[in-house]
Design a protein around this motif. Structure first.
Motif, mmCIF file in Angstrom:
data_model
loop_
_atom_site.group_PDB
_atom_site.id
_atom_site.type_symbol
_atom_site.label_atom_id
_atom_site.label_comp_id
_atom_site.label_asym_id
_atom_site.label_seq_id
_atom_site.Cartn_x
_atom_site.Cartn_y
_atom_site.Cartn_z
ATOM 1 N N LEU A 99 -13.697 38.721 108.638
ATOM 2 C CA LEU A 99 -14.166 38.518 110.005
ATOM 3 C C LEU A 99 -15.449 37.696 110.038
ATOM 4 N N ALA A 100 -16.325 37.900 109.058
ATOM 5 C CA ALA A 100 -17.540 37.081 108.967
ATOM 6 C C ALA A 100 -17.188 35.631 108.653
ATOM 7 N N TYR A 101 -16.262 35.437 107.741
ATOM 8 C CA TYR A 101 -15.772 34.092 107.372
ATOM 9 C C TYR A 101 -15.186 33.395 108.591
ATOM 10 N N TRP A 102 -14.393 34.125 109.380
ATOM 11 C CA TRP A 102 -13.829 33.539 110.602
ATOM 12 C C TRP A 102 -14.923 33.235 111.628
ATOM 13 N N ARG A 103 -15.901 34.125 111.745
ATOM 14 C CA ARG A 103 -16.985 33.896 112.715
ATOM 15 C C ARG A 103 -17.724 32.606 112.399
ATOM 16 N N GLN A 104 -17.997 32.372 111.137
ATOM 17 C CA GLN A 104 -18.715 31.159 110.742
ATOM 18 C C GLN A 104 -17.908 29.910 111.078
ATOM 19 N N ARG A 105 -16.595 30.060 111.144
ATOM 20 C CA ARG A 105 -15.714 28.927 111.440
ATOM 21 C C ARG A 105 -15.226 28.934 112.892
ATOM 22 N N ASP A 106 -15.779 29.814 113.697
ATOM 23 C CA ASP A 106 -15.455 29.911 115.115
ATOM 24 C C ASP A 106 -13.980 30.249 115.350
ATOM 25 N N ILE A 107 -13.419 31.110 114.492
ATOM 26 C CA ILE A 107 -12.018 31.545 114.602
ATOM 27 C C ILE A 107 -11.997 32.951 115.200
ATOM 28 N N PRO A 108 -11.161 33.208 116.196
ATOM 29 C CA PRO A 108 -11.111 34.559 116.788
ATOM 30 C C PRO A 108 -10.808 35.631 115.754
ATOM 31 N N GLY A 109 -11.389 36.819 115.966
ATOM 32 C CA GLY A 109 -11.177 37.931 115.039
ATOM 33 C C GLY A 109 -10.460 39.116 115.658
ATOM 34 N N ASN A 110 -10.483 39.220 116.991
ATOM 35 C CA ASN A 110 -9.829 40.364 117.646
ATOM 36 C C ASN A 110 -8.417 39.994 118.089
ATOM 37 N N LEU A 111 -7.647 41.014 118.403
ATOM 38 C CA LEU A 111 -6.321 40.835 119.006
ATOM 39 C C LEU A 111 -6.329 41.554 120.354
ATOM 40 N N PRO A 112 -6.385 40.821 121.468
ATOM 41 C CA PRO A 112 -6.438 41.471 122.783
ATOM 42 C C PRO A 112 -5.313 42.465 123.030
ATOM 43 N N VAL A 113 -4.129 42.213 122.477
ATOM 44 C CA VAL A 113 -3.011 43.133 122.676
ATOM 45 C C VAL A 113 -3.298 44.480 122.028
ATOM 46 N N VAL A 114 -4.209 44.497 121.051
ATOM 47 C CA VAL A 114 -4.588 45.735 120.364
ATOM 48 C C VAL A 114 -5.780 46.399 121.035
ATOM 49 N N THR A 115 -6.837 45.618 121.297
ATOM 50 C CA THR A 115 -8.093 46.201 121.784
ATOM 51 C C THR A 115 -8.161 46.305 123.301
ATOM 52 N N GLY A 116 -7.345 45.521 124.013
ATOM 53 C CA GLY A 116 -7.411 45.496 125.470
ATOM 54 C C GLY A 116 -8.405 44.497 126.027
ATOM 55 N N ALA A 117 -9.014 43.679 125.170
ATOM 56 C CA ALA A 117 -9.959 42.657 125.638
ATOM 57 C C ALA A 117 -9.225 41.563 126.412
ATOM 58 N N ASP A 118 -9.976 40.847 127.253
ATOM 59 C CA ASP A 118 -9.383 39.790 128.066
ATOM 60 C C ASP A 118 -9.042 38.548 127.263
ATOM 61 N N LEU A 119 -9.778 38.312 126.173
ATOM 62 C CA LEU A 119 -9.610 37.086 125.389
ATOM 63 C C LEU A 119 -9.749 37.370 123.906
ATOM 64 N N ALA A 120 -9.155 36.495 123.097
ATOM 65 C CA ALA A 120 -9.410 36.499 121.659
ATOM 66 C C ALA A 120 -10.657 35.647 121.399
ATOM 67 N N VAL A 121 -11.629 36.215 120.701
ATOM 68 C CA VAL A 121 -12.904 35.526 120.487
ATOM 69 C C VAL A 121 -13.385 35.745 119.055
#
Length: 382
Positions: free
Chosen positions: A349-371
């Motif tokens: 997740l840190a590696y993805w953050r540094q590359r601006d790649i989403p880490g969450n799955l909205p279908v799992v967490t209920g968030a509005d967006l993948a970020v």
């Protein structure tokens, strides 16, 4: 392919120590590859562990003491990061989950979560760019901030033809349902916190031994008893088990007060200590299985366990019995460390953050967006 050396640090709701990994990561998502160079668990100092558990149990604390504990946890995490690199080339990035001490799922208001062990101090001590506070971005978008690992599981543990469930059993249990890697498979992933993992088992052991023992090694004590199923059925009526995903939980629900309720219920039956522990262990197994039958699109072809509970052989055997025809393995058996998978996930997740790649799955967490997840603390030399 170019690789990046990353440290992953994780301490879960069991509060039994800091899992630290040094990994080499390449690729991005479908071509993601992770090589584990070293993994170690570093126990907390006993006094600090006791203070953390007291906070988790809701003991009031002054802000000055909270700040001191925040710093003490960060120091332990930084020391773990320094130690994990000994005799290895240094890392250039560090992902620290920190120590969760409070988690409130969203309801009529945004959820709230607090992980101690501030990333800025870890970055300063280690001189490594540190990413921390992974859950906040998802919560700010209306999500639960948990579980966050299913996207990592998807790219490291999914299969071309098999339906798999990745069942983590830490203090709290959580599942990632992975359909075969075909078509729009990423949209079909599901995940949620299944309920208690080791939390109640460990608390029960501590209660039964007056603090002389912290956990049931291999589940040997529980294996010498017999679960009382009428109690398990009563406990499974708890509202959380029947809430549909997305959902998350923690020690706020399945902690000391919940154990006391269980002990009170058990008094009527005059169970032996072994029978009581077997019954509480059965609750973890039965709650996992019940959640599968209630919320999975279909039962999996294979279940892969990870986390400390994967080493509880009695718990694993109970899951196998309750799941009947579904094989129950560990992630070790498909090439990913069951002990250190969560720490590896936060390195990714840190590696993805540094590359601006989403880490969450909205279908799992209920968030509005993948970020992208996590706050970046640069290693600025002084």
């Amino acid at each position: 392919m170019q690789t990046t050396r990353v440290i992953g640090l994780m301490s879960g709701t069991s509060v039994d120590g800091i899992d630290a990994v040094l990994v080499e990561i390449s690729g991005t998502d479908v071509d993601l590859e992770v090589q584990l160079l070293r993994g170690e668990t570093y126990p907390y100092p006993a006094e600090l562990q006791e203070r953390i558990l007291a906070i988790c149990a809701g003991v009031p604390i002054a802000m000055a003491e909270l700040a001191a504990i925040d710093d003490a946890i960060a120091l332990c995490f930084a020391q773990a990061a320094q130690n994990i690199q000994i005799d290895h080339p240094p890392a250039t990035l560090l992902g620290s989950h920190g120590q969760t001490v409070y988690h409130r799922p969203p309801g009529n208001q945004l959820g709230y979560t607090m992980q101690l062990g501030r990333g800025a101090l870890i970055a300063q001590i280690t001189n490594i760019t540190t990413i921390s506070n992974f859950r906040v971005a998802d919560i700010n978008l209306g999500g639960h901030g948990a579980p966050l690992v299913p996207r990592v599981d998807a790219y490291l543990l999914s299969h071309p033809t098999e339906v798999r469930c990745i069942q983590n059993i830490g203090g709290i249990g959580n599942v990632a349902y992975l359909p075969p890697r075909q078509g729009n498979w990423l949209d079909q992933i599901r995940g949620w916190d299944t309920g208690p993992g080791n939390s109640l088992i460990d608390l029960a052991v501590q209660h039964l031994t007056n603090g002389a023992q912290n956990y049931d090694e291999n589940g040997n004590w529980a294996a010498s008893g017999t679960p009382y199923h009428a109690l398990v059925e009563k406990w499974l009526t708890q509202e959380y088990f029947h809430l549909p995903p997305p959902k998350s939980t923690g020690r706020e629900l399945f902690g000391v007060n919940y154990l006391h309720d269980c002990l009170k219920d058990a008094q009527t039956y005059q169970l032996s200590p072994a029978d009581l522990l077997a019954t509480i262990t059965e609750l973890t197994a039965a709650s996992i299985v019940q959640s599968y039958h209630s919320f999975l699109p279909q039962m999996p072809d294979k279940i892969l366990l990870c986390g400390g509970g994967s080493r509880n052989l009695y718990l694993k055997n109970r899951l196998e019995l309750l799941l009947a025809s579904v094989p129950v393995l560990t992630t070790d058996q498909v090439g990913l460390s069951a002990t250190f998978k969560e720490a590896i996930a936060f390195a990714v997740l840190a590696y993805w953050r540094q590359r601006d790649i989403p880490g969450n799955l909205p279908v799992v967490t209920g968030a509005d967006l993948a970020v992208p997840l996590g706050e970046i603390h640069q290693n600025i030399a002084r």
